[in-house]
Motif scaffolding. Sequence first.
Motif, short mmCIF file in Angstrom:
data_model
loop_
_atom_site.label_atom_id
_atom_site.label_comp_id
_atom_site.label_asym_id
_atom_site.label_seq_id
_atom_site.Cartn_x
_atom_site.Cartn_y
_atom_site.Cartn_z
N ALA A 92 37.16 -1.03 5.39
CA ALA A 92 38.13 -1.15 6.49
C ALA A 92 39.09 -2.32 6.27
CB ALA A 92 37.38 -1.32 7.81
N PHE A 93 38.64 -3.37 5.56
CA PHE A 93 39.53 -4.49 5.27
C PHE A 93 40.79 -4.02 4.55
CE2 PHE A 93 35.69 -7.58 4.82
CZ PHE A 93 35.55 -7.62 6.19
N ALA A 94 40.66 -2.96 3.75
CA ALA A 94 41.78 -2.47 2.95
C ALA A 94 42.74 -1.59 3.73
CB ALA A 94 41.25 -1.71 1.73
N GLY A 95 42.47 -1.40 5.03
CA GLY A 95 43.39 -0.66 5.87
C GLY A 95 43.09 0.82 6.02
N THR A 96 41.99 1.29 5.43
CA THR A 96 41.63 2.70 5.56
C THR A 96 40.74 2.90 6.78
OG1 THR A 96 39.75 2.38 4.06
CG2 THR A 96 41.81 3.14 3.10
N ARG A 97 40.81 4.09 7.36
CA ARG A 97 39.99 4.42 8.52
C ARG A 97 38.59 4.80 8.05
NH1 ARG A 97 41.96 5.85 13.47
NH2 ARG A 97 40.59 7.66 13.61
N VAL A 98 37.61 4.07 8.57
CA VAL A 98 36.22 4.22 8.12
C VAL A 98 35.33 4.55 9.31
CG1 VAL A 98 34.29 3.13 6.93
CG2 VAL A 98 36.63 2.53 6.29
N LEU A 99 34.48 5.57 9.12
CA LEU A 99 33.48 5.92 10.13
C LEU A 99 32.10 5.67 9.54
CD1 LEU A 99 32.65 7.16 12.87
CD2 LEU A 99 32.66 9.40 11.75
N LEU A 100 31.32 4.88 10.25
CA LEU A 100 29.94 4.57 9.85
C LEU A 100 29.00 5.27 10.82
CD1 LEU A 100 27.90 2.93 8.13
CD2 LEU A 100 28.26 1.03 9.72
N ILE A 101 28.13 6.14 10.31
CA ILE A 101 27.22 6.91 11.15
C ILE A 101 25.79 6.48 10.87
CG2 ILE A 101 26.39 9.21 11.74
CD1 ILE A 101 29.04 10.35 10.80
N ASP A 102 25.06 6.15 11.92
CA ASP A 102 23.64 5.81 11.78
C ASP A 102 22.82 7.09 11.94
OD1 ASP A 102 21.13 4.74 11.70
OD2 ASP A 102 21.56 3.09 13.08
N ALA A 103 22.40 7.64 10.81
CA ALA A 103 21.61 8.87 10.81
C ALA A 103 20.12 8.59 10.60
CB ALA A 103 22.11 9.83 9.74
N ASP A 104 19.71 7.35 10.76
CA ASP A 104 18.28 7.02 10.77
C ASP A 104 17.82 7.13 12.22
OD1 ASP A 104 15.74 6.05 10.52
OD2 ASP A 104 16.28 4.29 9.33
N LEU A 105 17.53 8.34 12.63
CA LEU A 105 17.28 8.60 14.05
C LEU A 105 15.92 8.13 14.52
CD1 LEU A 105 18.93 12.12 14.52
CD2 LEU A 105 19.94 9.83 14.58
N ARG A 106 15.09 7.66 13.63
CA ARG A 106 13.80 7.11 14.03
C ARG A 106 13.87 5.59 14.21
NH1 ARG A 106 12.84 11.43 10.69
NH2 ARG A 106 11.11 12.84 11.23
N ARG A 107 14.47 4.90 13.24
CA ARG A 107 14.46 3.44 13.29
C ARG A 107 15.82 2.86 12.95
NH1 ARG A 107 9.37 0.85 10.36
NH2 ARG A 107 10.18 -0.88 11.61
N GLY A 108 16.87 3.50 13.41
CA GLY A 108 18.21 3.03 13.12
C GLY A 108 18.47 1.63 13.67
N LYS A 109 19.28 0.84 12.93
CA LYS A 109 19.52 -0.55 13.31
C LYS A 109 21.01 -0.94 13.33
CE LYS A 109 15.14 -2.23 11.40
NZ LYS A 109 14.51 -3.15 10.41
N LEU A 110 21.88 -0.01 13.03
CA LEU A 110 23.28 -0.40 12.91
C LEU A 110 23.85 -0.93 14.22
CD1 LEU A 110 24.80 2.38 10.60
CD2 LEU A 110 24.10 0.05 10.01
N HIS A 111 23.36 -0.44 15.35
CA HIS A 111 23.85 -0.94 16.64
C HIS A 111 23.57 -2.43 16.80
CE1 HIS A 111 19.66 0.25 17.30
NE2 HIS A 111 19.64 -0.61 18.29
N GLU A 112 22.47 -2.91 16.19
CA GLU A 112 22.15 -4.34 16.27
C GLU A 112 23.15 -5.15 15.46
OE1 GLU A 112 18.15 -4.85 14.95
OE2 GLU A 112 17.29 -3.50 16.45
N PHE A 113 23.56 -4.64 14.31
CA PHE A 113 24.52 -5.37 13.48
C PHE A 113 25.85 -5.52 14.19
CE2 PHE A 113 22.31 -3.52 9.48
CZ PHE A 113 21.34 -4.50 9.55
N PHE A 114 26.26 -4.50 14.94
CA PHE A 114 27.58 -4.50 15.55
C PHE A 114 27.56 -4.89 17.03
CE2 PHE A 114 28.01 -1.84 11.82
CZ PHE A 114 29.21 -2.28 11.29
N GLY A 115 26.38 -5.25 17.54
CA GLY A 115 26.29 -5.72 18.92
C GLY A 115 26.69 -4.68 19.95
#
Length: 260
Positions: A92-115
């Motif tokens: 995303a720093f380079a100006g491209t549109r980026v979608l990050l999907i948390d597909a670890d539906l049992r123990r996903g943690k990406l929401h913690e990284f992004f608050g």
Amino acid sequence: DRFTSMNEVVEQFEEEIVGQVPDVAKTRSNGKLDLVEPDDARHMFAESYRNIRSSLLFMATAGERPKVLLVTSAVPSEGKSTVAANLARTMAFAGTRVLLIDADLRRGKLHEFFGTHREPGLAELLRHQGQVKDFIIRDALPNLFVIPCGEPISDSGELFLSAGFDQLLKEVHQDFDHILIDSAPVFAADDATTLAPKMDGVLFVLRGSYTRARLARQAIELLYQRQAKVLGLIFNRANAHSGSYYYYKYADYYHSPKRA
């Protein structure tokens, strides 16, 4: 048979090495690692992700560049989610549109990284067939968007085989330049080997002084059995003080961010 350097990875694997990430000190009070910033004082850390970004953008591939990428590993605690989050930010720093999907539906943690919140997320989207746009969270970083994992569920494999997941991929493919999907480790659930054939490519994370060569090889072979395209390996938490680590050590090429 735990890897201690990238030289050992090169000796034991034929797959391309997409990049390596040095082990850096955790800076948050909760023991979490701060995500990479555009003007990050951890220059070796930041440059390692720029290197991975370049490897993906310019790697020799036939046809279109891989756009939808799965990030996985053999077992838990190898840093796949951290790698996925930081790589998404660096793209995303380079100006491209980026979608990050948390597909670890049992123990996903990406929401913690992004608050952000965990629910509603991918689990609810796939179960109830809602509008994709209603589940996408815009990050404070321009051009970065996140779909969290949602409520913990145990039947994620069935959801990933559903027509709803295929429709999700079709919709987001039109709206984003890069789509990164963080999945459960290969040996933790069947999710990664179910998702992998649907992706343009797979990035496989190894952790220094932790990942066992035998398990990593078996996990990669499982991906190949499902007709997955393994683009390469990322050697995470490499020992930057070892004699074999020589990437981006020249601190005088960087300036420290200005302090307010």
